[in-house]
Scaffold this motif. Structure first.
Motif, PDB file in Angstrom:
ATOM      1  N   ALA A  63     -16.618  37.250 -26.197  1.00  0.00           N
ATOM      2  CA  ALA A  63     -16.949  35.856 -26.527  1.00  0.00           C
ATOM      3  C   ALA A  63     -18.256  35.813 -27.311  1.00  0.00           C
ATOM      4  N   VAL A  64     -18.344  34.869 -28.241  1.00  0.00           N
ATOM      5  CA  VAL A  64     -19.543  34.733 -29.063  1.00  0.00           C
ATOM      6  C   VAL A  64     -20.313  33.494 -28.603  1.00  0.00           C
ATOM      7  N   ILE A  65     -21.587  33.715 -28.324  1.00  0.00           N
ATOM      8  CA  ILE A  65     -22.426  32.622 -27.844  1.00  0.00           C
ATOM      9  C   ILE A  65     -23.156  32.001 -29.038  1.00  0.00           C
ATOM     10  N   TRP A  66     -22.983  30.710 -29.201  1.00  0.00           N
ATOM     11  CA  TRP A  66     -23.621  29.977 -30.301  1.00  0.00           C
ATOM     12  C   TRP A  66     -24.676  29.043 -29.753  1.00  0.00           C
ATOM     13  N   LEU A  67     -25.666  28.781 -30.584  1.00  0.00           N
ATOM     14  CA  LEU A  67     -26.616  27.723 -30.258  1.00  0.00           C
ATOM     15  C   LEU A  67     -26.188  26.478 -31.033  1.00  0.00           C
ATOM     16  N   LEU A 127     -27.206  31.113 -34.738  1.00  0.00           N
ATOM     17  CA  LEU A 127     -27.697  32.178 -33.849  1.00  0.00           C
ATOM     18  C   LEU A 127     -26.579  32.762 -32.978  1.00  0.00           C
ATOM     19  N   ASN A 128     -25.429  33.022 -33.617  1.00  0.00           N
ATOM     20  CA  ASN A 128     -24.300  33.563 -32.862  1.00  0.00           C
ATOM     21  C   ASN A 128     -24.539  35.008 -32.474  1.00  0.00           C
ATOM     22  N   THR A 129     -24.183  35.299 -31.260  1.00  0.00           N
ATOM     23  CA  THR A 129     -24.332  36.660 -30.755  1.00  0.00           C
ATOM     24  C   THR A 129     -23.438  36.838 -29.534  1.00  0.00           C
ATOM     25  N   THR A 130     -23.276  38.064 -29.100  1.00  0.00           N
ATOM     26  CA  THR A 130     -22.474  38.293 -27.891  1.00  0.00           C
ATOM     27  C   THR A 130     -23.404  38.377 -26.689  1.00  0.00           C
ATOM     28  N   PRO A 161     -22.979  28.262 -43.695  1.00  0.00           N
ATOM     29  CA  PRO A 161     -23.159  27.044 -42.887  1.00  0.00           C
ATOM     30  C   PRO A 161     -23.718  27.305 -41.490  1.00  0.00           C
ATOM     31  N   THR A 162     -23.776  28.584 -41.088  1.00  0.00           N
ATOM     32  CA  THR A 162     -24.343  28.871 -39.768  1.00  0.00           C
ATOM     33  C   THR A 162     -25.782  29.354 -39.892  1.00  0.00           C
ATOM     34  N   CYS A 163     -26.392  29.031 -41.024  1.00  0.00           N
ATOM     35  CA  CYS A 163     -27.782  29.407 -41.309  1.00  0.00           C
ATOM     36  C   CYS A 163     -28.722  28.882 -40.220  1.00  0.00           C
TER      37      CYS A 163
HETATM   38  C1  LIG Z   1     -22.155  35.357 -36.758  1.00  0.00           C
HETATM   39  O1  LIG Z   1     -21.311  34.561 -37.565  1.00  0.00           O
HETATM   40  C2  LIG Z   1     -21.268  34.941 -38.917  1.00  0.00           C
HETATM   41  C3  LIG Z   1     -20.453  33.918 -39.653  1.00  0.00           C
HETATM   42  O2  LIG Z   1     -19.415  33.404 -38.884  1.00  0.00           O
HETATM   43  C4  LIG Z   1     -20.703  36.343 -39.021  1.00  0.00           C
HETATM   44  O3  LIG Z   1     -20.677  36.756 -40.357  1.00  0.00           O
HETATM   45  C5  LIG Z   1     -21.580  37.291 -38.199  1.00  0.00           C
HETATM   46  O4  LIG Z   1     -21.018  38.570 -38.206  1.00  0.00           O
HETATM   47  C6  LIG Z   1     -21.711  36.789 -36.786  1.00  0.00           C
HETATM   48  N1  LIG Z   1     -22.672  37.631 -36.079  1.00  0.00           N
HETATM   49  C7  LIG Z   1     -22.496  38.020 -34.817  1.00  0.00           C
HETATM   50  C8  LIG Z   1     -23.573  38.855 -34.245  1.00  0.00           C
HETATM   51  O5  LIG Z   1     -21.528  37.684 -34.162  1.00  0.00           O
END
Ligand SMILES: *[C@@H]1O[C@H](CO)[C@@H](O)[C@H](O)[C@H]1NC(C)=O
Ligand SMILES: *[C@@H]1O[C@H](CO)[C@@H](O)[C@H](O)[C@H]1NC(C)=O
Length: 277
Positions: A63-67, A127-130, A161-163
Motif C-alpha cells: 500500500a502507498v501512503i499519501w499525504l 509525499l507518497n511512500t510505502t 500533479p503530486t509535486c
Molecule cells: C510516487 O508517485 C509518483 C507518481 O504517481 C511515482 O512516479 C513514484 O514512483 C511514487 N513514489 C513512491 C515512493 O511510491
C-alpha cells in the motif's frame, strides 16, 4: 451434532462480514507539526510534520501512503445564509468540508493536483511512500519529519500533479495520511488541526534587519582577505620604496612599484562597501 448445519450457514456469513469490513480503516492518529525544537516548524510556504511512524501497522506492505493537503479558504457553500443577507453564503471553513472529502479521487487527478490547488482542486496528494519508509519503532537519530512544500522544481509542471511544491498561501491547511492499495483506500488517519503558515513580514519590522546584517556579514567575510592582501601589498610597496630610496633609486624597481600601486587601488575600491557597513 445438531449444531453442525447451523455452523455451516454461519461461516459464509462471517466471511461476508469480514469481506465488507475490509474497507477503509480509520486510524485515530492525528497528524501533528514536528516539535518546535527542530526549528523552522512553519515558514511562509512550508511546514514540517511528524512522520506517521507506528501508525499504519496493519496495512498491506504494498500500500502507498499519501499525504493529503486540503484548504478551506475560497470554498463557499453548505454553511447556510448570512442572517438577513439574502443569498450570501457563509464561507465554510475546512472542518465541515473534511467529512465530505472523497477518498476515491486518486492522486494525480485534476481534483487532487498540486497545480490546481486550491482553485480547481480542493486538495492535493503528495509525499507518497510505502510503510517501509515509516519504520516502527522510531530510532534515535532518524529523520522523523516530513517537510511539506519543499519541492520547487515541479511547482508549475502539470505533468507532476503530486509535486510537493511550496504552499500557495498562509492557509490554514489541514492534512491527513491516506493509504491506497492500488486505487483502493485502505486506511486513513484523522485530519490534523488547522495549520497556519507564517505571513510575510511587515517591511518595517525589526526582523528585516536580520537578513540585511547577515548579508553584510557575508560581504565582510568576503572582503576581509582582499583587504588583508591589499594591506600586505601596500606594506611590500612601502618596503620596496624604502629599499629603492636607500639604493638611490633604480629602474629595476619600476615594475614592482606599478604592481603595488595597482593593488593599492583595489584596496580603495573594496574599502568603500566595507566602510558603509
Ligand atoms: C510516487 O508517485 C509518483 C507518481 O504517481 C511515482 O512516479 C513514484 O514512483 C511514487 N513514489 C513512491 C515512493 O511510491
Ligand atoms: C468520489 O469520486 C469517485 C471517482 O471520481 C466518484 O465516482 C464518486 O461518485 C465520488 N463520490 C462522491 C460522494 O462524490
Amino acid at each position: 451434532r445438531p449444531r453442525h448445519p447451523r455452523a455451516r450457514t454461519m461461516l459464509p456469513l462471517l466471511l461476508l462480514l469480514l469481506a465488507t469490513a475490509h474497507g477503509l480503516d480509520k486510524l485515530p492518529y492525528v497528524p501533528t507539526l514536528a516539535s518546535p525544537t527542530l526549528g523552522g516548524q512553519t515558514t511562509t510556504s512550508t511546514f514540517v510534520l511528524e512522520q506517521p511512524r507506528c501508525v499504519f501497522t496493519i496495512i498491506p506492505r504494498d500500500a502507498v501512503i499519501w499525504l493529503v493537503v486540503a484548504v478551506p479558504s475560497g470554498r463557499w457553500g453548505e454553511g447556510g445564509k448570512h442572517p438577513g443577507q439574502g443569498s450570501l453564503l457563509i464561507p465554510v471553513p475546512l472542518p465541515s468540508a473534511v467529512p465530505s472529502f472523497n477518498n476515491s479521487l486518486g492522486p494525480g487527478t485534476p481534483e487532487r493536483s498540486f497545480q490546481g490547488f486550491p482553485t480547481t482542486a480542493p486538495a492535493y496528494m503528495t509525499l507518497n511512500t510505502t510503510v517501509l519508509n515509516y519504520p516502527c519503532p522510531k530510532t534515535a537519530g532518524d529523520i522523523n519529519v516530513l517537510r511539506v512544500g519543499s519541492e520547487t522544481a515541479c511547482t508549475g509542471d502539470e505533468t507532476r500533479p503530486t509535486c510537493n511544491g511550496p504552499l500557495p498561501g498562509p492557509g490554514p491547511y489541514r492534512v491527513k495520511f491516506l493509504a491506497l492499495e492500488g486505487s483502493e483506500p485502505v486506511a486513513e488517519t484523522a485530519w490534523s488541526s488547522p495549520i497556519a503558515l507564517q505571513t510575510a513580514r511587515p517591511p518595517s519590522s525589526t526582523s528585516t534587519a536580520g537578513p540585511q546584517r547577515s548579508a553584510g556579514m557575508v560581504a565582510l567575510t568576503a572582503i576581509l582577505p582582499i583587504l588583508l592582501a591589499a594591506l600586505l601589498a601596500a606594506l611590500v610597496a612601502m618596503l620596496v620604496f624604502a629599499g629603492g630610496d636607500a639604493c638611490g633609486g633604480s629602474s629595476a624597481f619600476t615594475k614592482p612599484e606599478a604592481v603595488a600601486v595597482q593593488r593599492y587601488n583595489t584596496h580603495h575600491v573594496y574599502d568603500q562597501p566595507a566602510a558603509r557597513l
